[in-house]
Structures are given as structure tokens and as C-alpha cells.
Design a protein around this motif. Structure first.
Motif, PDB file in Angstrom:
ATOM      1  N   TRP A   1      35.691  58.840  46.562  1.00  0.00           N
ATOM      2  CA  TRP A   1      34.725  57.961  47.522  1.00  0.00           C
ATOM      3  C   TRP A   1      33.710  58.954  47.929  1.00  0.00           C
ATOM      4  CZ3 TRP A   1      34.226  53.022  48.697  1.00  0.00           C
ATOM      5  CH2 TRP A   1      33.260  52.595  49.681  1.00  0.00           C
TER       6      TRP A   1
ATOM      7  N   VAL B   1      29.340  50.123  36.382  1.00  0.00           N
ATOM      8  CA  VAL B   1      29.841  49.753  37.787  1.00  0.00           C
ATOM      9  C   VAL B   1      29.911  51.001  38.716  1.00  0.00           C
ATOM     10  CG1 VAL B   1      31.947  48.906  38.973  1.00  0.00           C
ATOM     11  CG2 VAL B   1      31.240  48.125  36.563  1.00  0.00           C
TER      12      VAL B   1
ATOM     13  N   ARG C   1      32.583  53.902  43.431  1.00  0.00           N
ATOM     14  CA  ARG C   1      33.177  53.824  44.708  1.00  0.00           C
ATOM     15  C   ARG C   1      34.060  52.553  44.381  1.00  0.00           C
ATOM     16  NH1 ARG C   1      29.662  55.863  49.868  1.00  0.00           N
ATOM     17  NH2 ARG C   1      29.931  57.909  49.734  1.00  0.00           N
ATOM     18  N   LYS C   2      33.397  51.544  43.968  1.00  0.00           N
ATOM     19  CA  LYS C   2      34.316  50.407  43.817  1.00  0.00           C
ATOM     20  C   LYS C   2      35.338  50.443  42.772  1.00  0.00           C
ATOM     21  CE  LYS C   2      30.183  47.139  44.475  1.00  0.00           C
ATOM     22  NZ  LYS C   2      29.215  46.219  43.945  1.00  0.00           N
TER      23      LYS C   2
ATOM     24  N   THR D   1      39.474  49.926  43.554  1.00  0.00           N
ATOM     25  CA  THR D   1      40.212  48.950  42.793  1.00  0.00           C
ATOM     26  C   THR D   1      41.129  49.769  41.848  1.00  0.00           C
ATOM     27  OG1 THR D   1      37.922  47.470  42.396  1.00  0.00           O
ATOM     28  CG2 THR D   1      39.801  47.144  40.578  1.00  0.00           C
TER      29      THR D   1
END
Length: 427
Positions: A421, A310, A313-314, A318
Motif C-alpha cells: 500500500w 488493476v 492497492r486493490k 484482496t
């Protein structure tokens, strides 16, 4: 070389040798963190043995915590020295030495005579041993993350780092269990007289055993390849870092701040804060601490594994939002519902999964030839600053609002999310 990329679903299976490597690395990390935190758990008893009885109780306890803090202050220097040799001479040698440097002083603390026997030499000796422990822990976590990730197959580096992080948090759990067992088996007088030494003796002996086992581990394939190609650092690794990797250092320090806030505020400081802010019995807060630590261990391993397939950044966004929710649930909602602290503590520990992203982000931010030094500099410098300031900041802020700990964690979650990020991704 290991790329630390996350562009495909992991397909490489872990070999028996790799599983053994991860298990031994995690076990050693757990023992080192156990050795480091039991001092905090036993600080009140240590204060009575190593400082003059003529001093007031609060002064002796303050001095004992001062010695505990000395371990944090020496972490950056000790970590950078070991990381320098790890990048120049090999990961395995330093990784093995770090557990020895923790085990020996831990064992000696359990054997060190008190103030009534050797006078001022007792606190001075304890200070020296704490400094040695701090230097060891400064090299253990960064060295462990580098070691296991460079042993991992493609697209499994996140899982490897997560398992090592779970081992570190498991050390806190192990310390809690040993202290609880000690107080169940022995009378309070026996614990105060000599029983407090037992956890140190246990940690020292098992740490020496972990050091022997680590000698059977192999050097990482990444370092062997660099050495064969003469690609190890051509000058001081820290010089290369400050010249070429300033962005990686800054981002890694920001994410480490979130790591310290989650671990310290949500887990370690939670019992005394709940006792003082909401008059919750110590027995209930101790159970809550165990619940939080178990769930934290599960959370960091899961988060680390997810980074293999995954996008970081996601996950950063989250997990930052989840951490904020967990912090406000623990400090804002649990006091409104008496008897639910253990549940909320466990949930908040699980919500600290962001901690599992931090080492993976740092591993990806630095190239192999300065990876150990990059992690060590960023992690230890940030931990020394934020780890030292966080308890004081929380104590001051709670005078204004009981949800101050949650606000503080939320602030660091945003900062850490920004750090992940913008963190660079070396290949």
C-alpha cells in the motif's frame, strides 16, 4: 523506458522474441530453484554420506540442514555483488552467469565423494558448493524479474514478472516430481546408496544447457537506453539506494516477508506439519504438496498479469485477505474433514497469489538505474532473515496451538499488504 504503470488495459501484444525471452528466463529460474530445493528434499540421505557414521543420526541431519541454511546466509552478499554489476555493466551478463554459478556446484554435488572416501574434505567441499548455490540464487530471482520486465512491452511488465515467478515455483514442483519418480523407479537401498545423486546430476546438466540458451538472449532495451544516455549509476548503486530509496527498501522487505511466509509455511513446511500435528500419512501430504505447488504457480502468474490493469492497492488488500482465508482453511479446517487435505492444500496454494504481487511492487519501487540492486538488497536481506527465522518460529508456536502456522501467515499478510500500500511508484 518501461514505466511499470497500470493505468490502462494492456493492449501491446507479445512478440515471438519476447515470448522466447520469457520462456528461457522462466526455464532457467525453474532449474535454479529445482537445484536449490532438492538439497532439502534429500538432506537425510546427504547427512549419511557426508558426515561421520560415528555421530548420532539427529546430529548428522542437523549438520546437513546447517549446510542447507548456509545457502540462505550468503544470498544477500552474492545477490548484491551480482546486482552491482547488473546495474553497472548490464543485466544479460549477470543473468547468464547466475545460472552457470548454480549449475556447476549442483553437478559437482552429484559427483562429490563422501566422508568415508575423503574424510573431512567431504563436508567442507559440500559447504563450499552450497555457498556458491546461495550466491547464485541471490542473483537469479531479482535478476530474472528485472530482465523480463524490462523486455516487456508497455503494460505487460506484470505478466512478464508473473511468468518468471511461476517458473521459480515450478522449479519446486519439478524437484518434487523428480524425487517421487526416483523413489518409484529405484529401491530404497539404491536411492540411499547412489540414487540420491541423480537429481543433482540432472539439475547440473540442464542448468548448463539453460546457461547456453541464455547467451542468445538480448540485453534489455531499458539498460541499452540508459547506457546510450549515460544514465547508469554514477556511483555505487547500494550507496544511491541507502541515500535516496530507504522507503522503497523497507516496503519491499515487508512484502518479501509475506512471500517467504506463503511459500515456506503453506507449501514447503505443510507436509511435515500435517504429519506431526494431525498424523496424516506421508503419501497424502506429498500429494497435497504437489497440489499446493501447482495451484501456487497458477496463482502467481494470474496475480502478476492482473497488476497490468488493476490498481496495486486493490490487489494488495484482496490478495492479503484471500491469503489469510487460505491459511486458516489449510491449518484450521482441513484437519476437521479427513481426506480433504489435497483439496485444501490446492486452494491455499491458489490463495498464495499475493506472492505474484511482490516482484511487481518491487520493480515499480526503484528507478531503472538501481532497480537490480534495489530488488536484490530488499529481497535477499528479507529472505535471509525471515526464511531463516520462520521455520523456528512456526515450530515453537505450534506447541501452543495447531493453527499457529495460519496465525503467522495472517500476520505477515497484513504486514505485506501495508508494505504494498505504501510502496513508492517510480516512473
Amino acid at each position: 523506458m518501461s514505466s511499470f504503470s497500470a493505468t490502462a488495459v494492456p493492449s501491446a501484444a507479445l512478440s515471438r522474441s519476447q515470448l522466447r525471452t520469457f520462456a528461457l528466463a522462466s526455464l532457467g529460474g525453474a532449474l535454479e530453484f529445482y537445484d536449490f530445493v532438492i538439497f532439502a528434499f534429500l538432506a537425510k540421505l546427504i547427512a549419511t554420506h557426508f558426515f561421520p557414521s560415528s555421530q548420532s543420526e539427529w546430529l548428522r541431519q542437523t549438520e546437513a540442514f546447517g549446510l542447507f541454511g548456509a545457502g540462505y546466509l550468503v544470498r544477500p552478499l552474492g545477490g548484491m555483488i551480482m546486482a552491482h554489476f547488473g546495474d553497472m555493466a548490464g543485466r544479460k551478463k549477470v543473468f547468464t552467469f547466475s545460472v552457470l554459478l548454480m549449475a556447476v556446484p549442483t553437478l559437482l554435488i552429484g559427483l562429490l565423494p563422501g566422508y568415508e572416501t575423503i574424510g573431512a574434505a567431504a563436508p567442507l567441499g559440500l559447504l563450499l558448493l552450497r555457498v556458491m548455490q546461495g550466491a547464485a540464487i541471490g542473483g537469479e530471482a531479482p535478476g530474472g524479474w528485472v530482465f523480463v520486465s524490462e523486455h516487456a512491452p508497455p503494460h505487460r511488465a506484470g505478466l512478464a514478472a508473473g511468468l518468471l515467478t511461476g517458473g521459480l515455483t515450478g522449479g519446486i514442483l519439478l524437484g518434487s516430481i523428480v524425487i517421487l519418480t526416483l523413489n518409484v523407479v529405484l529401491t530404497p537401498k539404491d536411492v540411499a546408496d547412489w540414487g540420491w545423486r541423480v537429481p543433482f546430476l540432472i539439475g547440473g546438466v540442464f542448468g548448463l544447457g539453460a546457461m547456453v540458451l541464455r547467451r542468445w538472449l538480448d540485453e534489455t532495451p531499458v539498460f541499452r537506453e540508459m547506457h546510450a544516455r549515460a544514465e547508469t549509476a554514477e556511483t555505487l548503486p547500494v550507496k544511491i539506494l541507502l541515500r535516496d530509496h530507504r522507503r522503497a527498501i523497507i516496503c519491499s522487505m515487508l512484502t518479501t516477508w509475506t512471500l517467504t511466509a506463503g511459500g515456506i509455511v503453506v507449501v514447503l513446511m505443510m507436509p511435515p506439519l500435517m504429519q506431526s500435528l494431525h498424523n496424516i500419512p506421508p503419501a497424502q501430504t506429498m500429494l497435497a504438496s504437489l497440489s499446493a505447488t501447482v495451484c501456487l504457480t497458477i496463482g502467481v502468474v494470474t496475480a502478476g498479469a492482473l497488476t497490468d490493469f488493476v490498481a496495486m492497492r486493490k490487489l494488495a488488500v484482496t490478495c492479503a485477505l484471500v491469503l489469510i482465508f487460505g491459511a486458516f482453511g489449510l491449518y484450521g479446517l482441513s484437519p476437521l474433514f479427513p481426506g480433504t487435505l489435497v483439496f485444501w492444500a490446492g486452494l491455499s496454494g491458489l490463495c498464495c497469489a499475493f506472492i505474484g504481487l511482490v516482484p511487481v511492487g518491487m520493480l515499480r519501487a526503484f528507478p531503472a538505474k538501481v532497480r537490480f540492486s534495489g530488488l536484490s538488497l530488499s529481497y535477499n536481506l528479507s529472505y535471509a532473515i525471515s526464511g531463516g527465522l520462520t521455520p523456528a518460529a512456526i515450530s515453537s508456536l505450534t506447541l501452543h496451538t495447531p493453527v499457529a502456522p495460519a496465525i503467522y501467515v495472517a500476520l505477515t499478510a497484513v504486514i505485506g499488504g501495508i508494505g504494498l500500500w505504501f510502496s513508492p511508484r517510480e516512473r
